[in-house]
Design a protein around this motif. Structure first.
Motif, PDB file in Angstrom:
ATOM      1  N   GLN A 126      29.653  24.046  -2.779  1.00 47.17           N
ATOM      2  CA  GLN A 126      29.330  25.437  -2.483  1.00 47.17           C
ATOM      3  C   GLN A 126      28.129  25.541  -1.552  1.00 47.17           C
ATOM      4  OE1 GLN A 126      28.878  26.952  -6.479  1.00 47.17           O
ATOM      5  NE2 GLN A 126      31.053  27.460  -6.677  1.00 47.17           N
ATOM      6  N   ARG A 127      27.127  24.667  -1.762  1.00 45.97           N
ATOM      7  CA  ARG A 127      25.965  24.656  -0.868  1.00 45.97           C
ATOM      8  C   ARG A 127      26.379  24.255   0.548  1.00 45.97           C
ATOM      9  NH1 ARG A 127      23.049  22.611  -5.478  1.00 45.97           N
ATOM     10  NH2 ARG A 127      23.509  20.471  -4.826  1.00 45.97           N
ATOM     11  N   SER A 128      27.277  23.273   0.640  1.00 42.39           N
ATOM     12  CA  SER A 128      27.744  22.832   1.957  1.00 42.39           C
ATOM     13  C   SER A 128      28.501  23.944   2.667  1.00 42.39           C
ATOM     14  CB  SER A 128      28.641  21.599   1.811  1.00 42.39           C
ATOM     15  OG  SER A 128      27.928  20.523   1.232  1.00 42.39           O
ATOM     16  N   GLN A 129      29.316  24.684   1.903  1.00 36.64           N
ATOM     17  CA  GLN A 129      30.056  25.789   2.498  1.00 36.64           C
ATOM     18  C   GLN A 129      29.107  26.864   3.033  1.00 36.64           C
ATOM     19  OE1 GLN A 129      33.147  24.376   2.965  1.00 36.64           O
ATOM     20  NE2 GLN A 129      33.928  26.404   2.558  1.00 36.64           N
ATOM     21  N   LEU A 130      28.052  27.138   2.274  1.00 37.53           N
ATOM     22  CA  LEU A 130      27.074  28.135   2.697  1.00 37.53           C
ATOM     23  C   LEU A 130      26.366  27.680   3.968  1.00 37.53           C
ATOM     24  CD1 LEU A 130      25.543  30.757   2.211  1.00 37.53           C
ATOM     25  CD2 LEU A 130      23.986  29.507   0.699  1.00 37.53           C
ATOM     26  N   GLN A 131      26.014  26.401   4.032  1.00 33.81           N
ATOM     27  CA  GLN A 131      25.355  25.870   5.228  1.00 33.81           C
ATOM     28  C   GLN A 131      26.269  25.956   6.441  1.00 33.81           C
ATOM     29  OE1 GLN A 131      24.120  21.918   4.180  1.00 33.81           O
ATOM     30  NE2 GLN A 131      22.364  22.606   2.964  1.00 33.81           N
ATOM     31  N   LEU A 132      27.552  25.667   6.248  1.00 33.64           N
ATOM     32  CA  LEU A 132      28.508  25.757   7.359  1.00 33.64           C
ATOM     33  C   LEU A 132      28.623  27.189   7.868  1.00 33.64           C
ATOM     34  CD1 LEU A 132      31.366  23.375   6.150  1.00 33.64           C
ATOM     35  CD2 LEU A 132      29.779  22.999   8.041  1.00 33.64           C
ATOM     36  N   GLU A 133      28.647  28.154   6.946  1.00 33.90           N
ATOM     37  CA  GLU A 133      28.723  29.563   7.347  1.00 33.90           C
ATOM     38  C   GLU A 133      27.474  29.967   8.124  1.00 33.90           C
ATOM     39  OE1 GLU A 133      29.409  31.875   3.893  1.00 33.90           O
ATOM     40  OE2 GLU A 133      31.415  31.068   3.520  1.00 33.90           O
ATOM     41  N   GLN A 134      26.318  29.509   7.659  1.00 31.61           N
ATOM     42  CA  GLN A 134      25.078  29.831   8.360  1.00 31.61           C
ATOM     43  C   GLN A 134      25.056  29.207   9.751  1.00 31.61           C
ATOM     44  OE1 GLN A 134      22.185  28.386   5.534  1.00 31.61           O
ATOM     45  NE2 GLN A 134      22.125  30.310   4.394  1.00 31.61           N
ATOM     46  N   GLN A 135      25.512  27.953   9.865  1.00 27.68           N
ATOM     47  CA  GLN A 135      25.564  27.295  11.169  1.00 27.68           C
ATOM     48  C   GLN A 135      26.538  28.002  12.102  1.00 27.68           C
ATOM     49  OE1 GLN A 135      26.522  23.212  10.354  1.00 27.68           O
ATOM     50  NE2 GLN A 135      24.523  22.750   9.460  1.00 27.68           N
TER      51      GLN A 135
END
Length: 232
Positions: free
Chosen positions: A110-119
């Motif tokens: 979930q943290r990785s998904q959030l980082q991808l969305e932010q990027q």
């Protein structure tokens, strides 16, 4: 002969009809086929085949996380239903540790998904900013030019065209987009690059470009619209 006083703790492979189990869950949520489940969850049919074959331990955690909400069961229930490894009562603790590890992996996912969305948002903002810089002259001068054209219908269009043409050419150049052919050019008909607006033409016959098309590298974005030359 084994000593009954010292029971052996071991893992046993259990053969279960996983295909039928999966179909039962799919039926409960109205999914008619494995292919439909693959599309709904966004996972490959090969991953579903692993689940049906009892190879859950070989599947990635992110695949299980996609399947559980579609099947409307929790991740723990999914693992308990399709795991082909049965632990004897003395081995209950490792199973709990495994579930805790998967829960940690879920949080990391979930943290990785959030980082991808932010990027993705940052990249989009950078793209918009660079595009606006290339179109700056158009954005600043076009409203004034359009107003003058409304006030003076006799204003020659040739004076306004550069305001649009130059910024657009800079933007297309920055994106690596090239025109297939200029408007008005006569060239051999290529059905891979050209689209007939009217009539018929065989490959190689001369046609005239009415609306230009575009390529981005080797990728075709839009075919040029052409018309066959009529014999006078």
């Amino acid at each position: 002969m084994p000593n009954s006083q010292f029971p052996i703790l071991r893992l046993r492979s259990v053969q279960v009809p996983n295909s039928q189990k999966l179909q039962d869950l799919m039926q409960q949520v109205g999914i008619p086929s494995f292919k439909a489940l693959s599309r709904a969850a966004g996972v490959s049919e090969r991953q579903l085949l692993r689940l049906r074959q009892g190879k859950l331990e070989q599947m990635r955690v992110d695949v299980l996380l996609k399947l559980s909400p579609v099947l409307q069961i929790s991740l723990n229930e999914l693992i308990a239903t399709f795991s082909t490894v049965e632990l004897l009562p003395e081995k209950a603790a490792p199973t709990q540790e495994l579930l805790e590890e998967i829960a940690d992996l879920r949080k990391e996912y979930q943290r990785s998904q959030l980082q991808l969305e932010q990027q993705r948002d940052i990249l989009l903002q950078e793209l918009q900013q660079s595009s606006l810089q290339l179109l700056e002259s158009l954005l600043l001068q076009w409203p004034t030019a359009a107003q003058k054209a409304q006030e003076n219908p006799q204003l020659a269009a040739v004076k306004i065209v550069p305001l649009v043409q130059k910024p657009l050419e800079k933007l297309l150049q920055a994106w690596g987009v090239e025109a297939i052919a200029p408007v008005g050019v006569e060239l051999p008909y290529d059905p891979q690059l050209h689209q007939l607006m009217e009539g018929t033409a065989q490959p190689g016959e001369i046609v005239k470009v009415r609306y230009t098309g575009y390529l981005q590298g080797e990728k075709l974005l839009y075919r040029a619209k052409v018309s066959p030359l009529r014999e006078s």
